[in-house]
Design an enzyme around this catalytic site. Sequence first.
Site, PDB file in Angstrom:
ATOM      1  N   HIS A  74      -9.906   1.650   0.299  1.00  0.00           N
ATOM      2  CA  HIS A  74      -8.455   1.525   0.339  1.00  0.00           C
ATOM      3  C   HIS A  74      -7.972   1.131  -1.057  1.00  0.00           C
ATOM      4  O   HIS A  74      -8.135   0.000  -1.481  1.00  0.00           O
ATOM      5  CB  HIS A  74      -8.033   0.486   1.368  1.00  0.00           C
ATOM      6  CG  HIS A  74      -6.568   0.513   1.650  1.00  0.00           C
ATOM      7  ND1 HIS A  74      -5.661   1.144   0.807  1.00  0.00           N
ATOM      8  CD2 HIS A  74      -5.838   0.029   2.676  1.00  0.00           C
ATOM      9  CE1 HIS A  74      -4.462   1.015   1.314  1.00  0.00           C
ATOM     10  NE2 HIS A  74      -4.530   0.345   2.439  1.00  0.00           N
ATOM     11  N   HIS A 119      -2.746   8.203   5.806  1.00  0.00           N
ATOM     12  CA  HIS A 119      -2.950   6.899   5.176  1.00  0.00           C
ATOM     13  C   HIS A 119      -4.336   6.395   5.589  1.00  0.00           C
ATOM     14  O   HIS A 119      -5.077   5.890   4.762  1.00  0.00           O
ATOM     15  CB  HIS A 119      -1.835   5.935   5.584  1.00  0.00           C
ATOM     16  CG  HIS A 119      -1.872   4.636   4.867  1.00  0.00           C
ATOM     17  ND1 HIS A 119      -1.837   4.549   3.497  1.00  0.00           N
ATOM     18  CD2 HIS A 119      -1.955   3.351   5.316  1.00  0.00           C
ATOM     19  CE1 HIS A 119      -1.894   3.273   3.137  1.00  0.00           C
ATOM     20  NE2 HIS A 119      -1.976   2.525   4.219  1.00  0.00           N
ATOM     21  N   CYS A 145       0.796  -1.224   0.000  1.00  0.00           N
ATOM     22  CA  CYS A 145       0.000   0.000   0.000  1.00  0.00           C
ATOM     23  C   CYS A 145       0.831   1.278   0.000  1.00  0.00           C
ATOM     24  O   CYS A 145       0.275   2.376  -0.024  1.00  0.00           O
ATOM     25  CB  CYS A 145      -0.967  -0.034   1.180  1.00  0.00           C
ATOM     26  SG  CYS A 145      -1.960  -1.540   1.116  1.00  0.00           S
TER      27      CYS A 145
END
Lengths: 380, 328
Positions: free
Chosen positions: A306, A269, A140
């Site tokens: 996400h 994030h 990620c």
Amino acid sequence: MSVSIAGVGAMASVGHDVAGLFEALCAGRSGQTPLRAFDATKFRAKTAFEIDDRTVQGADVPERATGWLLRVVAEAARQAGLGDDLSSVPVLVGTGLRELRSAELSWRGQASFDLGRLHFGSALAERFGAAASYTFANACSASLYALALGYDLLTAGEAEAVVVAGVDALTESMYGLLDRAQPGVPQGVRAFDTARNGTLLGEGAAAVVLRPDDSAPFAGGRGRLRAVSVNCDAYHVTAPDPQGMAAAIRDAHARAGVKADDIDLIMLHGTGTPLNDEAEAIAIGAVFGAAAGRPLMTGLKPQTGHTSGGAGLLSLVVALQALSSGRVPPLAGLVEPLPAAARFRFAPPGCQDQRLRLAQVNAFGFGGVNAVAIVEGSAG
Amino acid sequence: MDVVVTGVGLALAGAEREQELLGHGPDPKASVAPFDPAARIGGRGLRYKDRASQLALCAAADALAASGLVAADGRPTVNAASVGVTASSNTGNLDTVCLAASMLNEETSDGLSPMSLPNASSNVVASSVAMQFGLRGPNLMLCNGPTSGLDAVYWATQLLAGGRCESAVVIGTEPRNAVVARLCGVPEFALFDGAAAVVLEGAAAARGRGATPAARLGRFARERGLAACITRLLGGDGGGLGAWFTPESYNAKLVAPDVPRYDLSATFGLSSGALGVLQCVAAVGWLTSGGTGTALITTGDEGADAVSALLVFPACERADLPDKEHTP
């Protein structure tokens, strides 16, 4: 040493180009819908943030991620005046899941797929003539890792322009394993909220064109990239380590020659998982100390899901839009901040501030891979 | 920046030492037992790791030990944040991904093992190596097709040149299994099953800590097409070339016929993202077993999106070969 960001491209569930995406985010719209990519009866969670561009409902097709990548790269390259010929331009792609969705379809006999297209090199060569393209599968934080490498190429004088991109499409394996491993069944992504109980996957892509700072009039650019830090926790396969995150933030500040006090906006994030948001809040608190209440903070995942490897660069493109327009998308869905973030100043709906100059963009991934970028707006 | 190799490691059946990569490989008629990671580094730490990561941990352990960067207790002898990791694998987690997808055909997500979650992320190889040895520098996973292994070597040199780390371990790994075989459309026995690793660092840094370089890296090139890539590196002049490490398929006429060539994919199996690193280890084996001149490493062929190539020189001399490291 700064480099100029000469072009940007982005798309996600809520908007299919930079302008559309930014307007949707500022308006607080969410891309969350009932799960369409896979058979929802197999999972506890029933929603995702998809770019549903399949022509036949319910029939999945291979290489959707590749298509989005080509689209955002074209958008950024056009804006930077590079056109469609990238034969002498390095193209660095960060991704979490590559074309693994296509491999799943091929494995189950639902589509034919050439395994040589798991990485994006062939498609980039066909479309743009790219000879030097690299697919980095760095979970990620992949697209900000790629950004760090692109920054290094430019500042070393090894390229006159670099395209950096990030992309991910949902895979059934990752969706299923997250569904199995997460304790809760998230109804939405409640980043930094005490009620958060996990993340939901989203689809998206983003791209930027980097140029040496002196190669183009700065006024024509979209902003400056001041620095990118990268490191690794070396701590746990999935759980984050606040110390590793804090080290990455400190390193980014040092590389950019800024102090925590100088940061006006933090793109979190903020995955909505209990562990990430807690660790990220602790890391920010540790680095910013008494200044932790100063910068505005926001995050995209409540509205985009996400977006995995593309997430960092998507945040960065949105940060540039915010810095140049003075409008900051809200941290949607936030009701009660988690205790470690009680002092933070989260962006509310309709947030505007014309004085924003410097933004910090966080991206943290499985395996403890951390990357933090510092960008400066074109109005600054 | 001069980058040198200060350690190599291998984890595959049929070659324990780097020099053995130059031979004929395992006897195709004999049934060779697959490499056993637990026998090499013990079962602890291998649990729940996919085979690509297990193989990578073995190769990295040997390379890091040889370089002196990791002590007998398995911990770094230098600042942990100064050691980076770059890894390459194209097929490493296809088994995890596809078997999970198969399971979801039959059952709900309850049927999946949560311990598979880390392996669903393609960077599990690079992060597993970082965790095993406590390496906190940049951690980069390349999944870049046929050139991926050599690209991982290149990006390690970039991390060194950019000052992001002082040393880096580079690993290429691919597993042999039924999922990969079916998706690639080849029989399982044709696949490579192993890992290779090299430790890279700046020549001055290596000298500073008393490490002994085994080889020095020359220029890297990436072009569309093997001929263009070789021309870019050698400038049309193959003088001084001592060995050619070939891609999986290639036009043999591109390099003078008297230059010995090594086709490691033919010898050890289709090695995909492991090939470039395996070739680097083999080049070190060639140099340390009396090879003279420069080694040319090439990965990717006309069917690939591009070709990556690298020159490897002996560690201690620079002057007796025409140095091609000028900027074209």
